[in-house]
Design a protein around this motif. Sequence first.
Motif, mmCIF file in Angstrom:
data_model
loop_
_atom_site.group_PDB
_atom_site.id
_atom_site.type_symbol
_atom_site.label_atom_id
_atom_site.label_comp_id
_atom_site.label_asym_id
_atom_site.label_seq_id
_atom_site.Cartn_x
_atom_site.Cartn_y
_atom_site.Cartn_z
ATOM 1 N N ASN A 140 42.060 -0.812 25.653
ATOM 2 C CA ASN A 140 41.557 -2.156 25.351
ATOM 3 C C ASN A 140 40.423 -2.590 26.267
ATOM 4 O OD1 ASN A 140 42.020 -4.363 23.421
ATOM 5 N ND2 ASN A 140 42.494 -5.615 25.226
ATOM 6 N N TRP A 141 39.785 -1.636 26.970
ATOM 7 C CA TRP A 141 38.660 -2.019 27.830
ATOM 8 C C TRP A 141 37.346 -1.939 27.055
ATOM 9 C CZ3 TRP A 141 38.351 -4.224 32.515
ATOM 10 C CH2 TRP A 141 39.541 -4.309 33.234
ATOM 11 N N LEU A 191 48.152 -6.121 22.075
ATOM 12 C CA LEU A 191 47.020 -6.736 22.773
ATOM 13 C C LEU A 191 47.503 -7.452 24.034
ATOM 14 C CD1 LEU A 191 43.925 -7.462 22.622
ATOM 15 C CD2 LEU A 191 44.672 -9.618 21.619
ATOM 16 N N LYS A 237 48.274 -4.998 26.783
ATOM 17 C CA LYS A 237 47.077 -4.385 27.356
ATOM 18 C C LYS A 237 46.270 -5.374 28.183
ATOM 19 C CE LYS A 237 46.638 -0.475 24.297
ATOM 20 N NZ LYS A 237 46.001 0.115 23.108
ATOM 21 N N ARG A 238 46.210 -6.607 27.719
ATOM 22 C CA ARG A 238 45.472 -7.610 28.507
ATOM 23 C C ARG A 238 46.194 -7.906 29.822
ATOM 24 N NH1 ARG A 238 41.182 -10.297 26.725
ATOM 25 N NH2 ARG A 238 41.649 -12.159 27.944
ATOM 26 N N THR A 273 44.939 -5.925 32.863
ATOM 27 C CA THR A 273 43.533 -6.033 33.276
ATOM 28 C C THR A 273 43.325 -5.770 34.766
ATOM 29 O OG1 THR A 273 43.146 -7.645 31.527
ATOM 30 C CG2 THR A 273 41.489 -7.534 33.252
ATOM 31 N N ASN A 324 38.461 -10.024 22.428
ATOM 32 C CA ASN A 324 39.664 -10.065 23.264
ATOM 33 C C ASN A 324 39.887 -8.762 24.031
ATOM 34 O OD1 ASN A 324 40.127 -12.674 22.528
ATOM 35 N ND2 ASN A 324 41.469 -12.147 20.824
ATOM 36 N N LEU A 325 38.871 -7.926 24.095
ATOM 37 C CA LEU A 325 38.978 -6.719 24.907
ATOM 38 C C LEU A 325 39.015 -7.091 26.393
ATOM 39 C CD1 LEU A 325 36.362 -4.495 23.037
ATOM 40 C CD2 LEU A 325 38.821 -4.069 23.154
ATOM 41 N N ASN A 326 39.645 -6.240 27.193
ATOM 42 C CA ASN A 326 39.632 -6.464 28.641
ATOM 43 C C ASN A 326 38.198 -6.292 29.140
ATOM 44 O OD1 ASN A 326 42.311 -6.308 28.039
ATOM 45 N ND2 ASN A 326 42.813 -4.728 29.551
ATOM 46 N N GLY A 327 37.785 -7.165 30.042
ATOM 47 C CA GLY A 327 36.413 -7.083 30.541
ATOM 48 C C GLY A 327 35.484 -8.044 29.824
ATOM 49 N N VAL A 328 35.979 -8.719 28.782
ATOM 50 C CA VAL A 328 35.180 -9.757 28.119
ATOM 51 C C VAL A 328 35.642 -11.111 28.663
ATOM 52 C CG1 VAL A 328 34.483 -10.824 25.945
ATOM 53 C CG2 VAL A 328 34.938 -8.357 26.032
ATOM 54 N N ARG A 343 43.880 -15.666 26.317
ATOM 55 C CA ARG A 343 43.716 -15.465 24.879
ATOM 56 C C ARG A 343 44.783 -14.523 24.328
ATOM 57 N NH1 ARG A 343 38.841 -14.571 26.958
ATOM 58 N NH2 ARG A 343 38.208 -12.570 26.087
#
Lengths: 466, 281
Positions: A351-352, B252, B255-256, B259, A249-253, B226
């Motif tokens: 979170n990247w 989370l 932070k998402r 993006t 769930n990281l950003n960029g995935v 998600r």
Amino acid sequence: MAKKIIPHKIPMKEQPPERRIKNFDEVPYGYTEEEAIQEAKRCLQCKKATCIDGCPVEIDIPGFIEAIAQGDFRSAIKRLKEKNVLPAVCGRVCPQEEQCENFCALNKKYEPVGIGRLERFIADWEARQGPAPLPKIPEKTGKKVAVIGAGPGGLTVAGDLIQLGHSVTIFEALHRPGGVLVYGIPEFRLPKAIVYREVDYLIRCGVELKLNFVVGKTATIDQLLEEFDAVYIGTGAGLPWFMNIPGENLNGVYSANEYLTRSNLMKAYLFPEYDTPIVKGKQVAVIGGGNVAMDCARTALRLGADEVRIVYRRSKKEMPARNEEIHHAEEEGIIFEFLTLPVKYIGDENNWVRKMECIRMKLGEPDASGRRRPVPIEGSNFTLPVDTVICAIGQSPNPLIPQTTPDLKVAKWGNIEVDPRTGKTSKKRCWAGGDVVRGGATVILAMGDARIAARSIDEYLRTGVW
Amino acid sequence: MNEILRKKRLAQGITLFEVKNELIAAKAKPGQFVIIRLKEKSERIPLTLQDFNPEKGVINIVFQVVGKSTKELDQLNEGDKIKDIAGPLGRPTEIENFGTVICVGGGVGTPEIYPVARGLKNSGNYVISIIGARSKEFMIMEEEMKAVSDELHITTDDGSYGKKGFVTDALKELINNNKKIDRVFAVGPVVMMQAVSETTRPYKIKTLVSLNPIMLDGTGMCGVCRVEIGGKTKFACVDGPEFDGHLVNYELLSKRLNTYLKEEKEAVELFEKTCKEGCNG
């Protein structure tokens, strides 16, 4: 008199790799008329044409090829369209090497006839002649069919049934018709104008198209059955899989579906002219070894990546992608990490995604699919720097319809159960086919299923016998 | 279809559209959302429904002007059409007679909690509503919320209207007044929903929040939405958007949501530049 056999396919010219990785234009240019006629002349015109056995929609292959060989392109396209409503699409994306071309008599000793290339040629030739002439449509039967999903299966069912005199309405959840042909397959492999041309043809034949209509939400199947005599479910495999490993769930995935939908359907590669953004990663890893993985990798490259890796847990031999796709990816400089499995993604404080940890694999005993099962080599862990990861490991059917249709039988992974001879589901007056039944398969198999279901639907509408 | 019948400025930068769409109006339930696409080159954005009327065949959407897409949307007027609207999406709010419930709306979350409060009221609940805003000029939907609530509490950050403080201050007070609260519903900015959940957690009051992650198709196809609920990944578009507030990984989510910050900024700058040139010319 024995004919002199030309052992190889007439080559099809294409954009050189160094140029094409900088644009989204189609890679192969297609045959010229002369090239097509030359290639068509390679066909032996076998009496017992085994190539047809390899075609899920039973195209009269020697028939249309003979017409091309004689330069009679009008008859060729007519022959082809008797069995295939989407020839320009199939000529580009069908796995011909496993189907028609695999069964070509030449294939025993030489290269098979380039059936796919000829199909593409003749469909493109027709497009250049202006709007395709409409078939003669019989008197209306008064029966109404709802088709759910405007992907290759739905379009095929619609095309077949409208030509039999039934009324057809297609319901599409997205704002554009075409399904995976539009959101999934990139422009450089299948220009979207081709798909819209085919859809436009169906609309001119009288098919109604309702966009932004999410069956299961905007209306249920049962509500559609109040208005329609039959329903075909061709909603595809829209639920992306992840590996359930740390850091997904990281950003960029991304899921492959998201990455491709942003780029293809939303045209994120033209941001900011188009509003939808996409992460233009410099070090990209694509997880998986199918056609979808190749599409993602080649898209990432065109978005400006420095390094794109395909990370696949088995070896090259087991890769499910078409040879042509693997070949194109290799030519373009995609790096292949075979026998490699990601075990976790590592991110920064925002979170990247920054790194991925992988483990090397070796091949063990064959598994249920007949391919040798990859097993991890303990202690072989290593890390790769990444700023974008695309998970292209497959997908299962979207659950919206099964969830809202309690009497529709589904199997493991949510696939709708059908009688393969008819496409009939457990629910009366409902048929299904393509990826919603098979899980992730191919465009042409979806079209084959659609053809079987269309026959069964027509029979039901005429006889009333379920 | 999709014609804007009424445009109302609720506050500076917050706009309501009443839009013709019989299909969605007939099916919509509290807590659901739609995905809209303004015009050919626009992105798809999720907007929660503020209201819907099956008889009139209309739906109401409320949006805050934050990025290029909402700036452009805000330029539309009555009689204009929105190119695409799909829905209703997401699972509806579970509504039954729980007893006494608190509905908390913060900022642009208030219009979204409104149909939930109304549904709860119609199901026989004693509905206490708390609505909060930065200051008086941003206080919206007060009359509507009053009409569907047994009690209405108002807070502003600066004290220019109602009680000075946050919605959570009012919530704490209500809980401490020893009234038995059976359920709390909260819609608003991520920090607010997190604060509400932290307030109710020690009292074990079931708290539902409506999450607003980035979405694309909104039908479960892409997975960009998600969210982590109790350590498990869920898709907000089909599994939500409403989740147990005590189980949400808010960090989370925040932070998402960032993006595409860089791209959003770029798009706004370009838009404002073109707009200025256009307006001058």
